[in-house]
Design an enzyme around this catalytic site. Sequence first.
Site, short mmCIF file in Angstrom:
data_model
loop_
_atom_site.label_atom_id
_atom_site.label_comp_id
_atom_site.label_asym_id
_atom_site.label_seq_id
_atom_site.Cartn_x
_atom_site.Cartn_y
_atom_site.Cartn_z
NE ARG A 38 42.71 -9.91 -34.40
CZ ARG A 38 41.77 -10.59 -35.04
NH1 ARG A 38 41.96 -11.87 -35.33
NH2 ARG A 38 40.64 -10.02 -35.39
CE1 TYR A 64 42.80 -0.69 -30.34
CE2 TYR A 64 43.45 0.70 -32.19
CZ TYR A 64 42.50 -0.06 -31.53
OH TYR A 64 41.24 -0.17 -32.06
CG ASP A 118 44.30 -13.68 -31.17
OD1 ASP A 118 44.48 -14.92 -31.26
OD2 ASP A 118 43.18 -13.16 -31.12
CG ASP A 122 40.16 -8.65 -31.57
OD1 ASP A 122 39.10 -8.55 -32.20
OD2 ASP A 122 41.29 -8.65 -32.10
#
Length: 285
Positions: free
Chosen positions: A172, A66, A80, A38
């Site tokens: 997300r 992550y 987000d 993203d």
Amino acid sequence: MNGFINVLKPVGATASDVVVCLKHVLHEKKVGHLGTLDPGASGVLPIAVGLGTRLFNFLTNKVKYYRAFFTFGKTTDTLDSYGEVTETCEHIPTSEQVETVLQSFVGELQQIPPAYSAISVGGVRAYKLARSGETVELRSRNVSVYDIKLVKQQDANTFVIDIWCSGGTYIRSLARDVAASCGTVGYMSGLIRLKSGCFDIQSAYTLDEIRELKEKCLLDVMYPLGDVETLVLDDRFFYDLEYGRKIRVEQFNDYRKIYCKGVFFGLGKCQNGILELEYYLKNAF
């Protein structure tokens, strides 16, 4: 020019922006990213160059690592920090509650992707439909979370969480679902990809470094294939491989690096005793 570049993507750039940049810097037309990241996220973005792009399907499903920032108490339409707030909740879970809930997300999950995603719906990207005001309903998909750990509570509402997961997992969506399990709402307020398969953040190059070093940043095609077993075929099969003729081999599972006469042909699988050369890379060197 064939191989891979381990890019340290900055916040604000899209994966496509990075691809365009590298095409210009390397003067190479065949350039592609191995799994999107993203615009608001940073970190490891492996880029395939030349014949390296043929390994796209092989590499995009590798394990991802992550460091995510989940903020509870409100959520947004994009899940987000770039979206508009759509819901708030006064309840903020404790660190102990978050730790307990996170363990229920380890394993195979059915996950609904965010409406603002690049998934195609009737030939149109979901995010384009969402931006136009249309209601986007996406089917759940099977993803795997191999491990998920609370690193720390950063402030009153935000928790830092490390996640090891399969390709195709939306962090997300994970923020949304973890928040729901904690009895509140939430969104992903930040994301850093620390590792994608064998590409890690310690050896990643910034865009400025790539502009300066150019092809010196290039890793060869064999770089992500270090843990793939090798199958050496008898010399008599050389032209069978060259022209795509069927070769009978002993049954094996997973992929093998296929060699014949000292030449690397690519990656193959065995289907009912017949070698299938799925990724042809003979001219990659």
